[in-house]
Structure formats: C-alpha cells, structure tokens
Scaffold this motif. Sequence first.
Motif, mmCIF file in Angstrom:
data_model
loop_
_atom_site.group_PDB
_atom_site.id
_atom_site.type_symbol
_atom_site.label_atom_id
_atom_site.label_comp_id
_atom_site.label_asym_id
_atom_site.label_seq_id
_atom_site.Cartn_x
_atom_site.Cartn_y
_atom_site.Cartn_z
ATOM 1 N N ASP A 57 1.970 -10.408 -37.131
ATOM 2 C CA ASP A 57 0.799 -10.488 -36.248
ATOM 3 C C ASP A 57 -0.122 -9.276 -36.394
ATOM 4 N N TYR A 58 0.486 -8.111 -36.575
ATOM 5 C CA TYR A 58 -0.330 -6.879 -36.590
ATOM 6 C C TYR A 58 -0.237 -6.149 -37.933
ATOM 7 N N GLN A 59 -0.114 -6.920 -39.014
ATOM 8 C CA GLN A 59 -0.047 -6.319 -40.359
ATOM 9 C C GLN A 59 -1.295 -5.486 -40.629
ATOM 10 N N ASP A 60 -2.448 -5.975 -40.150
ATOM 11 C CA ASP A 60 -3.692 -5.246 -40.399
ATOM 12 C C ASP A 60 -3.690 -3.891 -39.674
ATOM 13 N N LEU A 61 -3.200 -3.915 -38.430
ATOM 14 C CA LEU A 61 -3.165 -2.654 -37.666
ATOM 15 C C LEU A 61 -2.149 -1.675 -38.248
ATOM 16 N N LEU A 62 -1.028 -2.223 -38.711
ATOM 17 C CA LEU A 62 -0.014 -1.332 -39.312
ATOM 18 C C LEU A 62 -0.577 -0.692 -40.573
ATOM 19 N N ARG A 63 -1.289 -1.499 -41.358
ATOM 20 C CA ARG A 63 -1.924 -0.954 -42.567
ATOM 21 C C ARG A 63 -2.923 0.138 -42.174
ATOM 22 N N MET A 64 -3.707 -0.177 -41.143
ATOM 23 C CA MET A 64 -4.709 0.787 -40.669
ATOM 24 C C MET A 64 -4.021 2.074 -40.207
ATOM 25 N N SER A 65 -2.874 1.919 -39.575
ATOM 26 C CA SER A 65 -2.216 3.094 -38.986
ATOM 27 C C SER A 65 -1.732 4.101 -40.043
ATOM 28 N N VAL A 66 -1.563 3.632 -41.282
ATOM 29 C CA VAL A 66 -1.145 4.567 -42.345
ATOM 30 C C VAL A 66 -2.307 4.893 -43.285
ATOM 31 N N ALA A 67 -3.502 4.380 -42.936
ATOM 32 C CA ALA A 67 -4.642 4.579 -43.837
ATOM 33 C C ALA A 67 -5.176 5.999 -43.739
ATOM 34 N N SER A 68 -5.403 6.610 -44.870
ATOM 35 C CA SER A 68 -6.061 7.920 -44.902
ATOM 36 C C SER A 68 -6.649 8.099 -46.285
ATOM 37 N N CYS A 69 -7.534 9.049 -46.361
ATOM 38 C CA CYS A 69 -8.195 9.352 -47.625
ATOM 39 C C CYS A 69 -7.139 9.625 -48.711
ATOM 40 N N GLY A 70 -6.134 10.394 -48.365
ATOM 41 C CA GLY A 70 -5.089 10.751 -49.335
ATOM 42 C C GLY A 70 -4.206 9.565 -49.678
ATOM 43 N N ASN A 71 -3.831 8.793 -48.658
ATOM 44 C CA ASN A 71 -2.901 7.687 -48.896
ATOM 45 C C ASN A 71 -3.548 6.574 -49.713
ATOM 46 N N LYS A 115 -7.492 -2.355 -49.551
ATOM 47 C CA LYS A 115 -7.204 -1.344 -50.578
ATOM 48 C C LYS A 115 -7.618 0.064 -50.154
ATOM 49 N N THR A 116 -8.617 0.157 -49.290
ATOM 50 C CA THR A 116 -9.066 1.493 -48.898
ATOM 51 C C THR A 116 -9.049 1.630 -47.372
ATOM 52 N N THR A 117 -9.125 2.865 -46.938
ATOM 53 C CA THR A 117 -9.169 3.147 -45.502
ATOM 54 C C THR A 117 -10.382 2.467 -44.871
ATOM 55 N N ALA A 118 -11.522 2.550 -45.583
ATOM 56 C CA ALA A 118 -12.741 1.950 -45.035
ATOM 57 C C ALA A 118 -12.530 0.461 -44.770
ATOM 58 N N ASP A 119 -11.833 -0.212 -45.687
ATOM 59 C CA ASP A 119 -11.596 -1.649 -45.513
ATOM 60 C C ASP A 119 -10.653 -1.915 -44.345
ATOM 61 N N ALA A 120 -9.721 -0.999 -44.149
ATOM 62 C CA ALA A 120 -8.692 -1.227 -43.126
ATOM 63 C C ALA A 120 -9.178 -0.915 -41.715
ATOM 64 N N MET A 121 -10.212 -0.105 -41.595
ATOM 65 C CA MET A 121 -10.585 0.401 -40.269
ATOM 66 C C MET A 121 -11.113 -0.629 -39.258
#
Length: 696
Positions: A357-371, A527-533
Amino acid sequence: MSQLTERFGTLVFSDHVRKQYLPSDIYKKLNKTIEDGESLDLDVANAVAHAMKSWAIEHGATHYAHWFQPLSGITSEKHDSFLEPNHDGTAIEKFSGKELIQGEPDASSFPNGGLRATFEARGYSAWDPTSPAFIKDEVLCIPTAFCSYTGEALDKKTPLLRSITALDREAKRVLALFGKTPKKVVPSVGNEQEYFLIKKEDYARRKDLVITGRTLFGNTPCKGQELEEHYFGAIRPTVSAFMKDLDDELWALGIPAKTKHNEVAPCQHELAPVYAEVNEAIDNNLVMMEKMKLLASRHGLVCLLHEKPFEGINGSGKHNNWSIGTESENLLDPGETPADNLQFVVFLTSVIEAVDDYQDLLRMSVASCGNDHRLGANEAPPAIISIFLGDALTEVVEKIADGKASVHAKHGMLDLGADVLPKIKQDNTDRNRTSPFAFTGNKFEFRALGSEANPSDCNMVLDCAVAKSLKKFADTLEGVPAEEFGEAALVYCKKVLNEHKRILFSGNGYADEWHVEAEKRGLCNYKTTADAMPCFVSDKSIDLFTSLGVLTEVEVRSRYEVKLEKYTKLLNIEATTMIREARRTYRPVISAYATKVAKGLETVKGVGIESAMQCELNTLNKLCNGITTINDSIKALDAVHQKAEAIDDPQEEANCYAHEVVPAMASLRTAVDAMEELVAADYWPVPTYDDILFYV
Ligand SMILES: NC(=O)CC[C@H](N)C(=O)O
C-alpha cells in the motif's frame, strides 16, 4: 565483571545507574514515565536532574546539552555549563528539573519548511526519557524532541515517537484478539552501518570529496571489487586500530557495537550493533556516525558516510533490520507451532499489505541525493520496492492465499558431508541482497536505506504503514466470536494476501526483466528523489499520517519542502563544484600536458622519426578534442544549472535538477575521466581511484 564488560555503558545514565543514583520512589515514578508514558511532575524531574548532574560531574562532565534531531537530519546540541556564579566570586553547580525537561534553543536557523517565518525564532526542546542521557566529550547529552513555539514538530524524533505510539496501539488491539495483553508493542531495529575509510592526505587533495562527500570525477580503477577479496578479508592494522578505538568509545556510551568486517568495495567496512528499541537504536546510530567521523581523523583517516563516494563500485547502505515485539515475544518470529503461526501470519500479512500500500512512501523515505546514485547499482537494491520472503514463507503465504490452512515454516538440517563438521540448522529463508525489503528469519531487512540517512524517516513511515494495516485487521475482526476468530482471521489474510501478492518477489532484483515485470505489476519505480517526492503530499499519505496522529498536514508539507530543498541545494553544490573544478583544476592540467606533448612533437620532428611523430600527434589530437568536449560539457552544464536555479516551484526545480542537471554532470564527468586515461600520472592534479582505494 571482566575488563570488557566493566567499561560498557559507563557514560550512560542507564537503568542500572538510575537505580544507584535515584531514591527508590523517584526511580519507580521515572520508570512509570519511561514504560507507561505517564507524565512527570516537577518534583520528580528535580530529583532526576539532581541525580543526573551528580553522576555526570563525577564522570567528568562540565556541561549539559539538549541533544536533538532537526529536519536537517543531523544532530544538534548547544552546551550550557553546570556552573552558576555566586555574588562572592565562588560558584555552585546547578541543573534543575525545568532545565532537564525543557530547553529553548533558537529555532530560526534550522530548516522548517515554511512552518516559521525567519523572525519567529522561538523553539522548544523537550526531554525524551525513553532514550537514556549520555556523556559525550564532557557534555551530558539529553535526548530531546524539538518543536516550534506553536507546537509543530520541527524534528525527526517526534514523529518517530508518535509512530511508535500508533503501532503500539493498533498491535495491542490485534494481540487482544489472540487473548494477549502485553504491556507494550515496540519495533526493534538494528542498523548495519557501512562506511569507507580513506587517507586524510588523499581526501584533502580532492575538493569534490571535501565539499560534497563523493567523488564527482574519477576514472574506473584498474581493479575494483571483481576479485571479491575485500569482503570479510583480514582487517589491515590501520583500520583495525580505528575499529578498536571506535568499539571502545561506543561501548562506553552503551552502544552495543557487535559485528565489524571489511565490506565488498576496497576501503569499505561495516559495523553492526545488537538490536535495540527503535528510538534508542536510532539515537545510537547517530552517535555512532559522529564517532566514526571523529575517530577516523585521529588515525590519519577520513570516514566517508556518503552512499556512493566512488562511482562503479559498491555503495554504502544502512540496512535497517526491523521487527516488532512485546516484552516477551518477537511478533515476526514464525515459531514452530501452528497456533502461534496464525498470529505470525496475521502480522506478516499486515506487513505485506503495508509495504504494498505504501511502497511509494517507503521509497520516498529512503530517497536522498546520495542514495539516488546507490540504488540499483553495484549490489544495492533497486529503487522498486518489493518483498523477499524466501521459499518456506512464500509457501505459507501461497497456501493461505489459495485458501488452504496455514502451514508452519520448516527448518531443514544441512549435512555438509564431512563427519567432523556439525549439522547446520537451516534458516527459514535464504538471503537475497537484491531485495530492498527481505525477510531474514524473524525480521525484515529494509536494505534500501542509505548509509548517511537518519533512520527515523523510514522507520516512522514503516511503523505508520504497518499500524494502518493492523488497524484495518482489528477494525474488521473485533466483535467476531472467539470460536470463529481463527477461521475469520485466515479468511481475512487470504483476501489481503491475494490483493497484495504483487509486492512479493524472490528473484533477482538487479535483472532488467524485473523492471519490466514490476511495471506490469503496477509497482512504482521512482529512479530519483525528485520523482519520489510528490507521493509524500498525496491525499493518501496525508490521510495515513493524520489519521494515526503522527503528522499534521502542515507538518507533512513542511517536511516535503525541507527534503526537496535539501535535494536541490546539494545538487546545486555538486554542479557548482564540478564546473569550478573542471575549469580551474582539470582543464589547465590537460592543456599543460597537451603543450608538453606538442613541444615533444617538435623535438621528434627535428629527429625525423615518422612513427613516433604519428603517435604523439594522435595523443595531441585526443587531448585537444578532450579539451573541446570538456568546454562544451561545462557550457551545457552551466546552462541547465542556471535554468534549474531560475525555477521558482520547488518540485519543478527538483525535476530539472534530476533530469537535466544530473545527466549534464555525468557528461562532464565522462569527458574529464577520459582525459585521466591519457594525461601523464605526474600531471594529474588529484589522487585517482587507483591511488585512493588500495593504500589504507
Ligand atoms: N553485500 C552487501 O550486503 C552489500 C550491500 C551494499 N553495500 C549496499 O549498498 O546495500
């Protein structure tokens, strides 16, 4: 006590110390606050503050600090001394209950995502008694939450604590249906911290590393990690000395550093502690990262915590091993008996539902410029969130989804075929390092988390998502007669598992086919933080956080802004560093070398050796073409960088950085790296990957 155990926790105001230093009625009242969340009256706070002060001063502390985690993700502290001057020129030691409970750091210079205007400076820190105070560098550090004058959370700890409360509440409702009434349900976490160690001299000569934490240039080394000789290899003396110092300091701070080893990439290492309750585990991880950086410098080293310091070789993760338990049982342990298994199946089903249900939020939660550079490359899981269960549990899940009764996970015995070797008890799952969320026997390993991250965000999201699933289960099954509960629970799980089994994937997460398959299954692939936000501020996410009482809509939106802003600021710094370095460091050197080759060509011409002339001419041509490509790449990067900077809308700006600036940076890098191959080593202005990676 042995020498080894004697030092453990000596700098922590632990339960053991509290027992010694607090009158027994105060000790009991404080424990009521820690265990049951009961509020603390000022008399108790005064008594605790007095004991803390005496203990801290006895252990060399001169100051105290409210230690907190602003939205920047790192930790902050402002030191106040225990000294209070008297009129007669003497002084006393003072630390009151009020000073323990509440602080007032100026909040104006911390990121707040529009929650406060610049002139609205007031912020409060509030003591978190569930994570013990500790002494760091002669300062008594008191873990605290941090909020604005108007009460919004301005930190990472507050939402985490609220998510723990939500999970506790909903999990207890579920356990009540199994006839259980535990005192608490709490997630426990073990963070495997990966890091690189390089020589200080090399670091100092690389502006990209100093400014951004990663190499923005650098040709592939002659040897990377392909010989697989570094992973678990013998630890070299300099590194070993650093690790010993680190263990020693961490143990004194009560941080149970357990496992240390060399990691996959040359110069890469890992330290993993024993599990702790999530709030304390995260505080420990933050102190651990700080100590790693600090101690490395005492050994002539620099510790790189960036997710991808070196292109083309293993990056660094912080695998977040997560499970939930009561004071007496791990709720994610499959157990041996079918009766226990129904409870396990319910919790497992809830986790599967939550992650889907929250795969998108989990992805977002680990998103960073470095990651962004790490995910999906060189042994790090892809950006697609999926769950690996292993064969035994997949079978359990499939049987339930097909409507068959629950079966319990089997442990096999492995015979290694030599009498001298013991029989090995097989785990109920293999390992799958390509999975971002892997079941590993009695816990899930959220492998997507990056090494530099504050683990609060991803744990907060995970706790919320699971709390929501458990809530749905409890809402549906409360009121079902006890004798029908087992059957009804299985029917419920069957339905949920069928709805969410698309998130289960046991194959190779690195394979291209998985990306195609995941798309077919409708899984998100940011693929990127911007996409995940954007998913952070979707109605669905806001509903999750607000309905569980973890974040208000205003708090969600402020966090979204802060995270986007950090992302674009970091990319702005990286692009600026690249342009400047390419212009001022690399290009002049390549020109100088080209001039030398041209002069050499003149000399060779004089001697009249045709073949040598051709060879030098080729090199000169390549160098001149290289300089042209670098110039063009600088221009192109400069243009898109300026374009990005001029965009007002933060999401649009982030998108431009992700999809235009980052590719332009990659092109400039390729152009410069190609020249590293040609220019004589004694001309090259910075230590190369070959120089850096093999000498520590
Ligand atoms: N073998 C491993 O566990 C490597 C993990 C890898 N360093 C990561 O980024 O997650």
